[in-house]
Scaffold this motif. Structure first.
Motif, PDB file in Angstrom:
ATOM      1  N   ASN A  98      35.592  21.330  10.162  1.00  0.00           N
ATOM      2  CA  ASN A  98      35.243  20.924   8.784  1.00  0.00           C
ATOM      3  C   ASN A  98      33.812  21.346   8.503  1.00  0.00           C
ATOM      4  O   ASN A  98      32.898  20.940   9.221  1.00  0.00           O
ATOM      5  N   MET A  99      33.652  22.174   7.480  1.00  0.00           N
ATOM      6  CA  MET A  99      32.310  22.659   7.144  1.00  0.00           C
ATOM      7  C   MET A  99      31.806  21.963   5.888  1.00  0.00           C
ATOM      8  O   MET A  99      32.547  21.801   4.920  1.00  0.00           O
ATOM      9  N   TYR A 100      30.535  21.583   5.898  1.00  0.00           N
ATOM     10  CA  TYR A 100      29.888  20.953   4.745  1.00  0.00           C
ATOM     11  C   TYR A 100      28.596  21.718   4.487  1.00  0.00           C
ATOM     12  O   TYR A 100      27.982  22.242   5.417  1.00  0.00           O
ATOM     13  N   PHE A 101      28.201  21.754   3.220  1.00  0.00           N
ATOM     14  CA  PHE A 101      26.987  22.500   2.859  1.00  0.00           C
ATOM     15  C   PHE A 101      26.129  21.653   1.931  1.00  0.00           C
ATOM     16  O   PHE A 101      26.648  20.981   1.052  1.00  0.00           O
ATOM     17  N   VAL A 102      24.830  21.702   2.150  1.00  0.00           N
ATOM     18  CA  VAL A 102      23.919  21.028   1.226  1.00  0.00           C
ATOM     19  C   VAL A 102      22.698  21.937   1.088  1.00  0.00           C
ATOM     20  O   VAL A 102      22.343  22.660   2.019  1.00  0.00           O
ATOM     21  N   ARG A 103      22.093  21.910  -0.095  1.00  0.00           N
ATOM     22  CA  ARG A 103      20.928  22.777  -0.314  1.00  0.00           C
ATOM     23  C   ARG A 103      19.622  22.018  -0.136  1.00  0.00           C
ATOM     24  O   ARG A 103      19.430  20.973  -0.743  1.00  0.00           O
ATOM     25  N   GLN A 104      18.747  22.600   0.668  1.00  0.00           N
ATOM     26  CA  GLN A 104      17.380  22.073   0.764  1.00  0.00           C
ATOM     27  C   GLN A 104      16.645  22.542  -0.491  1.00  0.00           C
ATOM     28  O   GLN A 104      16.680  23.733  -0.808  1.00  0.00           O
ATOM     29  N   LYS A 105      16.031  21.619  -1.197  1.00  0.00           N
ATOM     30  CA  LYS A 105      15.456  21.987  -2.503  1.00  0.00           C
ATOM     31  C   LYS A 105      14.246  22.912  -2.377  1.00  0.00           C
ATOM     32  O   LYS A 105      14.063  23.826  -3.158  1.00  0.00           O
ATOM     33  N   ALA A 117      20.450  15.645   6.300  1.00  0.00           N
ATOM     34  CA  ALA A 117      21.689  15.352   7.043  1.00  0.00           C
ATOM     35  C   ALA A 117      21.978  13.855   7.119  1.00  0.00           C
ATOM     36  O   ALA A 117      23.012  13.450   7.642  1.00  0.00           O
ATOM     37  N   ARG A 118      21.077  13.041   6.593  1.00  0.00           N
ATOM     38  CA  ARG A 118      21.163  11.589   6.805  1.00  0.00           C
ATOM     39  C   ARG A 118      22.513  10.987   6.388  1.00  0.00           C
ATOM     40  O   ARG A 118      23.135  10.252   7.148  1.00  0.00           O
ATOM     41  N   ALA A 119      22.970  11.312   5.167  1.00  0.00           N
ATOM     42  CA  ALA A 119      24.232  10.731   4.696  1.00  0.00           C
ATOM     43  C   ALA A 119      25.407  11.272   5.517  1.00  0.00           C
ATOM     44  O   ALA A 119      26.391  10.575   5.753  1.00  0.00           O
ATOM     45  N   PHE A 120      25.289  12.510   5.975  1.00  0.00           N
ATOM     46  CA  PHE A 120      26.353  13.161   6.746  1.00  0.00           C
ATOM     47  C   PHE A 120      26.519  12.525   8.133  1.00  0.00           C
ATOM     48  O   PHE A 120      27.628  12.255   8.580  1.00  0.00           O
ATOM     49  N   THR A 121      25.405  12.256   8.803  1.00  0.00           N
ATOM     50  CA  THR A 121      25.515  11.740  10.177  1.00  0.00           C
ATOM     51  C   THR A 121      25.620  10.217  10.217  1.00  0.00           C
ATOM     52  O   THR A 121      26.105   9.670  11.206  1.00  0.00           O
ATOM     53  N   VAL A 206      10.960  25.377  24.234  1.00  0.00           N
ATOM     54  CA  VAL A 206      12.126  24.737  23.619  1.00  0.00           C
ATOM     55  C   VAL A 206      12.886  25.776  22.799  1.00  0.00           C
ATOM     56  O   VAL A 206      12.314  26.480  21.969  1.00  0.00           O
ATOM     57  N   ILE A 207      14.178  25.869  23.061  1.00  0.00           N
ATOM     58  CA  ILE A 207      15.071  26.782  22.346  1.00  0.00           C
ATOM     59  C   ILE A 207      15.884  25.933  21.359  1.00  0.00           C
ATOM     60  O   ILE A 207      16.078  24.742  21.585  1.00  0.00           O
ATOM     61  N   GLY A 208      16.376  26.552  20.295  1.00  0.00           N
ATOM     62  CA  GLY A 208      16.938  25.784  19.181  1.00  0.00           C
ATOM     63  C   GLY A 208      18.244  25.035  19.376  1.00  0.00           C
ATOM     64  O   GLY A 208      19.229  25.262  18.663  1.00  0.00           O
ATOM     65  N   ARG A 209      18.292  24.130  20.332  1.00  0.00           N
ATOM     66  CA  ARG A 209      19.440  23.237  20.500  1.00  0.00           C
ATOM     67  C   ARG A 209      18.899  21.839  20.773  1.00  0.00           C
ATOM     68  O   ARG A 209      18.023  21.666  21.648  1.00  0.00           O
ATOM     69  N   TYR A 210      19.415  20.846  20.068  1.00  0.00           N
ATOM     70  CA  TYR A 210      18.902  19.484  20.178  1.00  0.00           C
ATOM     71  C   TYR A 210      20.062  18.497  20.065  1.00  0.00           C
ATOM     72  O   TYR A 210      21.050  18.766  19.369  1.00  0.00           O
ATOM     73  N   VAL A 211      19.915  17.338  20.714  1.00  0.00           N
ATOM     74  CA  VAL A 211      20.800  16.203  20.444  1.00  0.00           C
ATOM     75  C   VAL A 211      19.873  15.037  20.122  1.00  0.00           C
ATOM     76  O   VAL A 211      18.953  14.744  20.904  1.00  0.00           O
ATOM     77  N   VAL A 212      20.070  14.432  18.977  1.00  0.00           N
ATOM     78  CA  VAL A 212      19.204  13.315  18.579  1.00  0.00           C
ATOM     79  C   VAL A 212      20.052  12.160  18.056  1.00  0.00           C
ATOM     80  O   VAL A 212      21.254  12.320  17.804  1.00  0.00           O
ATOM     81  N   GLU A 213      19.389  11.010  17.901  1.00  0.00           N
ATOM     82  CA  GLU A 213      20.081   9.844  17.336  1.00  0.00           C
ATOM     83  C   GLU A 213      19.565   9.620  15.921  1.00  0.00           C
ATOM     84  O   GLU A 213      18.584  10.232  15.485  1.00  0.00           O
ATOM     85  N   SER A 214      20.207   8.675  15.218  1.00  0.00           N
ATOM     86  CA  SER A 214      19.906   8.524  13.789  1.00  0.00           C
ATOM     87  C   SER A 214      18.516   7.938  13.528  1.00  0.00           C
ATOM     88  O   SER A 214      18.042   7.979  12.390  1.00  0.00           O
ATOM     89  N   ASP A 215      17.837   7.435  14.584  1.00  0.00           N
ATOM     90  CA  ASP A 215      16.469   6.949  14.332  1.00  0.00           C
ATOM     91  C   ASP A 215      15.518   8.113  14.045  1.00  0.00           C
ATOM     92  O   ASP A 215      14.391   7.912  13.602  1.00  0.00           O
ATOM     93  N   ILE A 216      15.979   9.339  14.271  1.00  0.00           N
ATOM     94  CA  ILE A 216      15.117  10.511  14.037  1.00  0.00           C
ATOM     95  C   ILE A 216      14.646  10.571  12.573  1.00  0.00           C
ATOM     96  O   ILE A 216      13.547  11.016  12.286  1.00  0.00           O
ATOM     97  N   TYR A 217      15.483  10.082  11.660  1.00  0.00           N
ATOM     98  CA  TYR A 217      15.101  10.154  10.239  1.00  0.00           C
ATOM     99  C   TYR A 217      13.849   9.308   9.952  1.00  0.00           C
ATOM    100  O   TYR A 217      12.924   9.773   9.292  1.00  0.00           O
TER     101      TYR A 217
END
Ligand code: G1P
Length: 294
Positions: A98-105, A117-121, A206-217
């Motif tokens: 399932n692909m979703y898209f949102v635009r960064q303003k 990504a907040r609402a998505f995750t 650091v290479i571009g792969r990360y796993v984070v939790e929702s407190d990151i926001y």
């Protein structure tokens, strides 16, 4: 522990390093052999069990959505002509994930992109994959992001991918300090964005792969901007590191910087050599060429 089924791919950058082609084609669509770089990233995520992917795009990036869409005219033609192999390729992306898209303003950087990504995750942990980093793994090795997901499941802590780089490349990447606490794992206590060589903590980048939790926001929101005015994602990760909550995973696999012209060409050559049909004739061609160049 919650399962990781969601991934975020920031893809709002202009791709200036690939001008002029990026005036009208976004860099995520540049092909390695016959697939756009974005497809490699999506396939890596899917192979790691990801079910939903949010791509953070920007203006002039509609082509990315089109790529994952159904192409009825083309598919009808391929069907009519009995070109079932091509039809299979054309449909590959449609039902993969399932692909979703949102635009960064405003293209104001990686941390700001993640905020979209907040609402998505929601409150689930999630993976982040940067499109310039392509990680090739063979059939005996888990995909790059799956190695980080495993690290998260084992330790319960957010994780970043790390790779050893020579001094000359230190200023290109976030840099870490961490004690090696197990096979390919580091407990990170310091992480800094793109230091000068003299200020490096180690040669682990650091290479571009990360796993984070929702407190990151909330962490990003509370992170002061760098002197350049941008809030660095790396500075948000430093907060986690200072709390003893950040792991480094020295992944297995070969990584290509698809945002760099030379490595992009190398990736094309090496993926072509691995291709079932192209591999042998392309190798003959390269050997002939190399003999002439000597
Ligand atoms: C970004 C991140 C950097 C990371 C790098 C990995 O930099 O800001 O911390 O090390 O990706 O490729 P960029 O390559 O977008 O300048």
């Amino acid at each position: 522990m919650k399962k990781i089924t969601k991934a975020v791919i920031p893809a709002a950058g202009f791709g200036t390093r690939f001008l002029p082609v990026t005036k009208s084609v976004c860099k995520e669509m540049l092909p390695i052999v016959d697939k756009p770089t974005l497809q490699y990233i999506v396939e890596e995520a899917v192979a790691a069990g990801i079910e939903d992917i949010l791509v953070i795009t920007g203006r002039n990036k509609k082509i990315l959505e089109d790529f994952f869409d159904y192409t009825p005219e083309l598919d009808a033609l391929l069907e009519q002509d009995g070109k079932s192999d091509f039809l299979k390729i054309s449909r590959e992306m449609e039902n993969l994930v399932n692909m979703y898209f949102v635009r960064q303003k405003h293209p104001t950087g990686f941390a700001d992109a993640v905020m979209y990504a907040r609402a998505f995750t929601g409150d689930e942990p999630f993976a982040i994959l940067l499109g310039d980093d392509i990680i090739y793994t063979d059939e005996n090795t888990k995909p790059g992001i799956a190695q980080l997901v495993d690290c998260y499941y084992d330790t319960g802590k957010p994780a970043v991918a790390v790779m050893e780089v020579p001094d000359a490349d230190i200023p290109k990447y976030a840099n870490i300090r961490g004690e090696e606490i197990g096979e390919r794992r580091y407990a990170i206590d310091k992480i800094v964005e793109k230091p000068a060589v003299k200020d490096k903590f180690s040669n682990n980048a650091v290479i571009g792969r990360y796993v984070v939790e929702s407190d990151i926001y909330d962490i990003i929101r509370n992170t002061p901007p760098s002197p350049k005015g941008e809030v660095y994602f790396t500075d948000a990760l430093q907060y986690l590191a200072s709390q003893g909550r950040l792991m480094g995973c020295r992944f297995e696999g070969k990584r290509y910087d698809a945002g760099n012209k030379l490595e992009f060409l190398e990736a094309n050559v090496e993926y072509a050599l691995r291709d079932k049909e192209l591999g042998a004739p392309f190798k003959d061609y390269l050997l002939e060429l190399a003999a002439k160049l000597k």
